[in-house]
Design a protein around this motif. Structure first.
Motif, short mmCIF file in Angstrom:
data_model
loop_
_atom_site.label_atom_id
_atom_site.label_comp_id
_atom_site.label_asym_id
_atom_site.label_seq_id
_atom_site.Cartn_x
_atom_site.Cartn_y
_atom_site.Cartn_z
N LEU A 27 0.82 -1.21 0.00
CA LEU A 27 0.00 0.00 0.00
C LEU A 27 0.86 1.26 0.00
N THR A 28 1.95 1.26 0.78
CA THR A 28 2.79 2.46 0.81
C THR A 28 3.48 2.66 -0.55
N TRP A 29 3.92 1.54 -1.18
CA TRP A 29 4.50 1.70 -2.52
C TRP A 29 3.44 2.25 -3.48
N ALA A 30 2.23 1.65 -3.44
CA ALA A 30 1.14 2.11 -4.31
C ALA A 30 0.83 3.57 -4.05
N PHE A 31 0.86 3.96 -2.76
CA PHE A 31 0.58 5.35 -2.39
C PHE A 31 1.60 6.32 -2.99
N PHE A 32 2.89 6.02 -2.78
CA PHE A 32 3.93 6.93 -3.29
C PHE A 32 3.96 6.92 -4.82
N PHE A 33 3.68 5.76 -5.43
CA PHE A 33 3.64 5.70 -6.88
C PHE A 33 2.50 6.56 -7.42
N HIS A 34 1.31 6.39 -6.84
CA HIS A 34 0.12 7.13 -7.29
C HIS A 34 0.30 8.63 -7.08
N LEU A 35 0.99 8.98 -5.96
CA LEU A 35 1.26 10.38 -5.65
C LEU A 35 2.19 11.00 -6.70
N LEU A 36 3.30 10.32 -7.00
CA LEU A 36 4.27 10.85 -7.97
C LEU A 36 3.69 10.84 -9.38
N ALA A 37 3.00 9.75 -9.74
CA ALA A 37 2.38 9.69 -11.07
C ALA A 37 1.30 10.76 -11.20
N GLY A 38 0.62 11.05 -10.09
CA GLY A 38 -0.41 12.10 -10.08
C GLY A 38 0.19 13.47 -10.32
N ILE A 39 1.34 13.74 -9.66
CA ILE A 39 2.03 15.02 -9.87
C ILE A 39 2.46 15.13 -11.33
N ARG A 40 2.98 14.01 -11.88
CA ARG A 40 3.39 13.99 -13.29
C ARG A 40 2.20 14.32 -14.20
N HIS A 41 1.04 13.77 -13.85
CA HIS A 41 -0.15 14.04 -14.65
C HIS A 41 -0.58 15.50 -14.56
N LEU A 42 -0.45 16.10 -13.35
CA LEU A 42 -0.82 17.51 -13.20
C LEU A 42 0.08 18.39 -14.06
N VAL A 43 1.38 18.03 -14.13
CA VAL A 43 2.30 18.79 -14.98
C VAL A 43 1.91 18.62 -16.45
N MET A 44 1.58 17.37 -16.84
CA MET A 44 1.18 17.13 -18.23
C MET A 44 -0.16 17.78 -18.56
N ASP A 45 -1.02 17.96 -17.53
CA ASP A 45 -2.32 18.61 -17.74
C ASP A 45 -2.16 20.07 -18.17
N ILE A 46 -1.04 20.71 -17.73
CA ILE A 46 -0.83 22.10 -18.16
C ILE A 46 -0.06 22.14 -19.49
N GLY A 47 0.16 20.96 -20.08
CA GLY A 47 0.74 20.90 -21.43
C GLY A 47 2.24 20.76 -21.46
N ALA A 48 2.87 20.51 -20.31
CA ALA A 48 4.34 20.40 -20.26
C ALA A 48 4.77 18.94 -20.20
N GLY A 49 6.01 18.69 -20.55
CA GLY A 49 6.61 17.37 -20.36
C GLY A 49 6.21 16.32 -21.39
N PHE A 50 5.83 16.75 -22.60
CA PHE A 50 5.43 15.77 -23.62
C PHE A 50 6.56 15.42 -24.59
N GLU A 51 7.71 16.14 -24.52
CA GLU A 51 8.84 15.79 -25.38
C GLU A 51 9.26 14.37 -25.03
#
Lengths: 131, 130
Positions: B76-100
Motif C-alpha cells: 500500500l505504501t508503494w502504491a501510495f507513493f507511486f500514485h502520488l508521484l504519477a499524479g504530480i506527473r499528470h498535473l504537470v502534463m495537464d498544463i501541457g508540459a513534459g510531452f517531449e
C-alpha cells in the motif's frame, strides 16, 4: 416510427457537458489530497509511537482532527471519481454499469461516514476505555 | 459496443513497443484502484478501531503487524507513493508540459524510481521511530 426529437434521442447517452466537471473535480481533489497526505505522513512519522494512546491523543487536537476530517472527505471523493471512471471503462453492459456505480456510491459514502464519525468521536473524547 | 466487423480497427495496445510511460500510465490506474479499495478499507479500520477502544485497536495492530499485514502495508505504501508521484506527473502534463519524448521518458522512469525510494525511506523512518 420513433416519436422523438434528435435531441431527445441523444440525451443521457453521453457526458452531456458534465465530463469536464468530473475531470476538474478529480484534479482539484488530487491537489487537496496531495497537501493533506504530506501532512498526514509527516504527522505519522513525528508521533512517538503508533500505539492507541498516542494516536487517540494526537487526534484529540483540533489541528490534527480537522485536517484528518478534510483528508477523509477529499480522499473518498477522489477515489469515488477514480473508481467510477474505471467502472465506466470496463463495465460495458448498461444495466450492470448503473448497478455497479450505485453500489460504489453506497460503499464510498458508508466508508467515509464511518471514518468521519470515528475521528469526531475521538476528537470529542468519547472513547471511554482510554480517558 | 456496436462495431462493424468488416471495418478495420485502429492501432491498439498490442502493436506499440513497450515503454516506461506505458507502465506508469496503467500502473497509476492499478495503484489507484488498490488504494481506493484495500487502502481505504485499512484507513477506515484503523480509525474505527482507534475510536472503538484499546481492545479493538489491539486487534487491528495484531493484524497490521502480522506478516500478511506487513506485506499489504508495504504494498500500500508503494502504491501510495507511486500514485502520488504519477499524479504530480499528470498535473504537470495537464498544463501541457513534459510531452517531449526524452523528457516524458525521464519523468516516467523517475516516477518508478522515486516510488521505490520513498517507500524504503518511509519504512526506514517508521522502524527507526519505534
Amino acid at each position: 416510427m420513433r416519436m422523438e426529437t434528435p435531441l431527445g434521442r441523444v440525451r443521457g447517452l453521453g457526458s452531456a457537458r458534465t465530463g469536464a466537471h468530473h475531470w476538474w473535480l478529480e484534479r482539484l481533489t488530487s491537489i487537496a489530497a496531495l497537501v493533506l497526505f504530506v501532512w498526514f505522513i509527516a504527522s505519522i512519522l513525528r508521533l512517538p509511537s503508533l500505539s492507541h494512546g498516542d494516536v487517540v491523543g494526537w487526534l484529540r487536537e483540533p489541528l490534527a482532527a480537522v485536517p484528518m476530517l478534510l483528508l477523509i472527505v477529499t480522499t473518498f471523493w477522489h477515489l469515488k471519481l477514480g473508481l467510477q471512471v474505471i467502472l465506466e471503462d470496463y463495465v460495458h453492459e448498461e444495466g450492470m454499469k448503473l448497478f455497479s456505480i450505485v453500489l460504489l456510491n453506497f460503499f464510498v459514502i458508508s466508508g467515509a461516514a464511518l471514518a468521519f464519525f470515528s475521528v469526531l468521536k475521538i476528537a470529542f473524547g468519547g472513547d471511554a476505555s482510554n480517558g | 459496443m456496436h462495431r462493424n466487423p468488416s471495418r478495420p480497427l485502429s492501432p491498439h495496445l498490442t502493436i506499440w513497443r513497450w515503454g516506461p510511460h506505458m507502465f506508469v500510465s496503467i500502473a497509476n490506474r492499478v495503484t489507484g484502484a488498490g488504494l481506493a479499495t484495500v487502502g481505504a478499507a485499512a484507513l477506515v479500520w484503523w480509525l474505527a478501531a482507534a475510536a472503538t477502544g484499546a481492545d479493538a485497536y489491539a486487534t487491528f495492530v495484531s493484524w497490521a503487524t502480522s506478516w500478511i499485514g506487513i506485506a499489504i502495508g508495504v504494498g500500500l505504501t508503494w502504491a501510495f507513493f507511486f500514485h502520488l508521484l504519477a499524479g504530480i506527473r499528470h498535473l504537470v502534463m495537464d498544463i501541457g508540459a513534459g510531452f517531449e519524448l526524452s523528457v516524458n521518458k525521464f519523468w516516467a522512469n523517475m516516477t518508478i524510481l522515486g516510488s521505490v525510494v520513498l517507500t524504503a525511506l518511509f519504512w526506514f523512518l517508521i522502524l527507526g521511530v519505534k
